[in-house]
Design a protein around this motif. Structure first.
Motif, PDB file in Angstrom:
ATOM      1  N   ARG A   1     -15.147 -27.156   1.830  1.00 50.05           N
ATOM      2  CA  ARG A   1     -13.960 -26.600   1.174  1.00 50.05           C
ATOM      3  C   ARG A   1     -13.422 -27.567   0.123  1.00 50.05           C
ATOM      4  O   ARG A   1     -13.082 -27.152  -0.992  1.00 50.05           O
ATOM      5  CB  ARG A   1     -12.887 -26.286   2.209  1.00 50.05           C
ATOM      6  CG  ARG A   1     -11.686 -25.564   1.645  1.00 50.05           C
ATOM      7  CD  ARG A   1     -10.640 -25.280   2.735  1.00 50.05           C
ATOM      8  NE  ARG A   1      -9.526 -24.541   2.226  1.00 50.05           N
ATOM      9  CZ  ARG A   1      -8.595 -25.026   1.395  1.00 50.05           C
ATOM     10  NH1 ARG A   1      -8.680 -26.258   0.966  1.00 50.05           N
ATOM     11  NH2 ARG A   1      -7.593 -24.260   0.989  1.00 50.05           N
ATOM     12  N   ASP A   2     -13.349 -28.845   0.453  1.00 45.60           N
ATOM     13  CA  ASP A   2     -12.842 -29.845  -0.495  1.00 45.60           C
ATOM     14  C   ASP A   2     -13.730 -29.928  -1.733  1.00 45.60           C
ATOM     15  O   ASP A   2     -13.224 -29.998  -2.863  1.00 45.60           O
ATOM     16  CB  ASP A   2     -12.741 -31.220   0.173  1.00 45.60           C
ATOM     17  CG  ASP A   2     -11.637 -31.303   1.214  1.00 45.60           C
ATOM     18  OD1 ASP A   2     -10.772 -30.393   1.257  1.00 45.60           O
ATOM     19  OD2 ASP A   2     -11.656 -32.276   2.001  1.00 45.60           O
ATOM     20  N   ASN A   3     -15.049 -29.923  -1.521  1.00 48.31           N
ATOM     21  CA  ASN A   3     -15.973 -29.963  -2.660  1.00 48.31           C
ATOM     22  C   ASN A   3     -15.836 -28.729  -3.538  1.00 48.31           C
ATOM     23  O   ASN A   3     -15.877 -28.821  -4.768  1.00 48.31           O
ATOM     24  CB  ASN A   3     -17.419 -30.109  -2.178  1.00 48.31           C
ATOM     25  CG  ASN A   3     -17.814 -31.544  -1.968  1.00 48.31           C
ATOM     26  OD1 ASN A   3     -17.963 -32.287  -2.933  1.00 48.31           O
ATOM     27  ND2 ASN A   3     -17.980 -31.934  -0.718  1.00 48.31           N
TER      28      ASN A   3
ATOM     29  N   SER B   1     -19.011 -31.394   7.026  1.00 45.55           N
ATOM     30  CA  SER B   1     -18.037 -30.568   7.741  1.00 45.55           C
ATOM     31  C   SER B   1     -17.618 -29.374   6.885  1.00 45.55           C
ATOM     32  O   SER B   1     -17.769 -29.374   5.659  1.00 45.55           O
ATOM     33  CB  SER B   1     -16.801 -31.397   8.085  1.00 45.55           C
ATOM     34  OG  SER B   1     -16.076 -31.703   6.906  1.00 45.55           O
ATOM     35  N   ARG B   2     -17.075 -28.377   7.560  1.00 42.43           N
ATOM     36  CA  ARG B   2     -16.548 -27.195   6.878  1.00 42.43           C
ATOM     37  C   ARG B   2     -15.450 -27.619   5.905  1.00 42.43           C
ATOM     38  O   ARG B   2     -15.357 -27.113   4.793  1.00 42.43           O
ATOM     39  CB  ARG B   2     -16.023 -26.217   7.930  1.00 42.43           C
ATOM     40  CG  ARG B   2     -15.684 -24.860   7.419  1.00 42.43           C
ATOM     41  CD  ARG B   2     -15.254 -23.958   8.593  1.00 42.43           C
ATOM     42  NE  ARG B   2     -14.817 -22.677   8.139  1.00 42.43           N
ATOM     43  CZ  ARG B   2     -13.616 -22.417   7.637  1.00 42.43           C
ATOM     44  NH1 ARG B   2     -12.731 -23.373   7.511  1.00 42.43           N
ATOM     45  NH2 ARG B   2     -13.308 -21.200   7.239  1.00 42.43           N
ATOM     46  N   GLN B   3     -14.606 -28.571   6.334  1.00 40.14           N
ATOM     47  CA  GLN B   3     -13.534 -29.077   5.466  1.00 40.14           C
ATOM     48  C   GLN B   3     -14.131 -29.803   4.254  1.00 40.14           C
ATOM     49  O   GLN B   3     -13.607 -29.691   3.146  1.00 40.14           O
ATOM     50  CB  GLN B   3     -12.611 -30.022   6.241  1.00 40.14           C
ATOM     51  CG  GLN B   3     -11.408 -30.502   5.435  1.00 40.14           C
ATOM     52  CD  GLN B   3     -10.488 -29.367   5.006  1.00 40.14           C
ATOM     53  OE1 GLN B   3     -10.194 -28.470   5.793  1.00 40.14           O
ATOM     54  NE2 GLN B   3     -10.057 -29.387   3.760  1.00 40.14           N
ATOM     55  N   GLY B   4     -15.230 -30.517   4.459  1.00 39.58           N
ATOM     56  CA  GLY B   4     -15.899 -31.183   3.340  1.00 39.58           C
ATOM     57  C   GLY B   4     -16.418 -30.185   2.319  1.00 39.58           C
ATOM     58  O   GLY B   4     -16.337 -30.424   1.108  1.00 39.58           O
TER      59      GLY B   4
ATOM     60  N   LYS C   1     -13.113 -26.804  -3.862  1.00 38.38           N
ATOM     61  CA  LYS C   1     -11.811 -26.843  -4.551  1.00 38.38           C
ATOM     62  C   LYS C   1     -11.821 -27.846  -5.702  1.00 38.38           C
ATOM     63  O   LYS C   1     -11.327 -27.554  -6.797  1.00 38.38           O
ATOM     64  CB  LYS C   1     -10.671 -27.150  -3.571  1.00 38.38           C
ATOM     65  CG  LYS C   1     -10.395 -26.033  -2.591  1.00 38.38           C
ATOM     66  CD  LYS C   1     -10.046 -24.762  -3.335  1.00 38.38           C
ATOM     67  CE  LYS C   1      -9.905 -23.578  -2.408  1.00 38.38           C
ATOM     68  NZ  LYS C   1      -9.786 -22.322  -3.146  1.00 38.38           N
TER      69      LYS C   1
ATOM     70  N   ALA D   1     -21.792 -25.685   5.369  1.00 40.78           N
ATOM     71  CA  ALA D   1     -21.620 -26.950   6.089  1.00 40.78           C
ATOM     72  C   ALA D   1     -22.891 -27.293   6.865  1.00 40.78           C
ATOM     73  O   ALA D   1     -23.370 -28.429   6.828  1.00 40.78           O
ATOM     74  CB  ALA D   1     -20.422 -26.862   7.030  1.00 40.78           C
TER      75      ALA D   1
ATOM     76  N   TYR E   1     -21.743 -20.994  -2.309  1.00 40.68           N
ATOM     77  CA  TYR E   1     -20.564 -20.196  -1.977  1.00 40.68           C
ATOM     78  C   TYR E   1     -20.437 -18.970  -2.889  1.00 40.68           C
ATOM     79  O   TYR E   1     -20.257 -17.852  -2.420  1.00 40.68           O
ATOM     80  CB  TYR E   1     -19.313 -21.058  -2.066  1.00 40.68           C
ATOM     81  CG  TYR E   1     -18.053 -20.370  -1.617  1.00 40.68           C
ATOM     82  CD1 TYR E   1     -17.834 -20.104  -0.274  1.00 40.68           C
ATOM     83  CD2 TYR E   1     -17.082 -20.002  -2.527  1.00 40.68           C
ATOM     84  CE1 TYR E   1     -16.673 -19.473   0.152  1.00 40.68           C
ATOM     85  CE2 TYR E   1     -15.914 -19.373  -2.112  1.00 40.68           C
ATOM     86  CZ  TYR E   1     -15.718 -19.109  -0.782  1.00 40.68           C
ATOM     87  OH  TYR E   1     -14.570 -18.487  -0.373  1.00 40.68           O
TER      88      TYR E   1
ATOM     89  N   LEU F   1     -18.392 -20.824   4.474  1.00 39.87           N
ATOM     90  CA  LEU F   1     -18.159 -22.265   4.537  1.00 39.87           C
ATOM     91  C   LEU F   1     -18.956 -22.887   5.683  1.00 39.87           C
ATOM     92  O   LEU F   1     -19.536 -23.967   5.537  1.00 39.87           O
ATOM     93  CB  LEU F   1     -16.674 -22.561   4.690  1.00 39.87           C
ATOM     94  CG  LEU F   1     -15.762 -22.142   3.524  1.00 39.87           C
ATOM     95  CD1 LEU F   1     -14.314 -22.500   3.830  1.00 39.87           C
ATOM     96  CD2 LEU F   1     -16.204 -22.750   2.217  1.00 39.87           C
TER      97      LEU F   1
END
Length: 125
Positions: free
Chosen positions: A52-54, A47-50, A56, A41, A30, A37
């Motif tokens: 983002r979570d990693n 996932s894209r959310q995964g 953050k 992914a 990133y 993202l």
């Protein structure tokens, strides 16, 4: 935002080995490889959310480590001191050209050798 990106990249250099492999990989992709993202992914198979979570969680950890240890700041301060000493040594050598003191020249050479050894030992050259 560019300062934030640079800060995270610098902190990743210092504290990256303390992150999970996934956090380190996604933060590197990133911030250092400038992937989106969605691209990360796909690359990581999560996932894209995964992603983002990693990112953050990893960012929070890196910032917390710097808040507690101040390693990146201390290294930056040390490098600035080394640069200042090197510049002062250059000034001494320039002023000595007219005086031609072998003692001054010998001491300036010793300072340069110590600086070089410090940089090599702590920063790999």
């Amino acid at each position: 935002m560019a300062d934030k990106n640079l800060e995270i990249s610098v902190l990743l250099d210092h504290y990256g080995p303390m992150l999970t492999d996934k956090q380190r990989d996604v933060i590197d992709l990133y911030y250092n490889q400038d992937l989106s993202l969605a691209e990360i992914a796909e690359h990581e198979g999560i996932s894209r959310q995964g992603v983002r979570d990693n990112i953050k969680r990893g960012e929070a950890f890196l910032l917390e480590m710097e808040e507690k240890l101040h390693l990146a700041r201390k290294i930056t301060d040390l490098l600035e001191t080394i640069e200042t000493v090197d510049r002062l040594c250059q000034e001494i050598e320039q002023e000595n050209r007219s005086v031609r003191s072998t003692g001054i020249q010998r001491r300036a050479a010793a300072i340069r050798q110590m600086l070089s050894g410090c940089v090599d030992e702590y920063f790999g050259g």
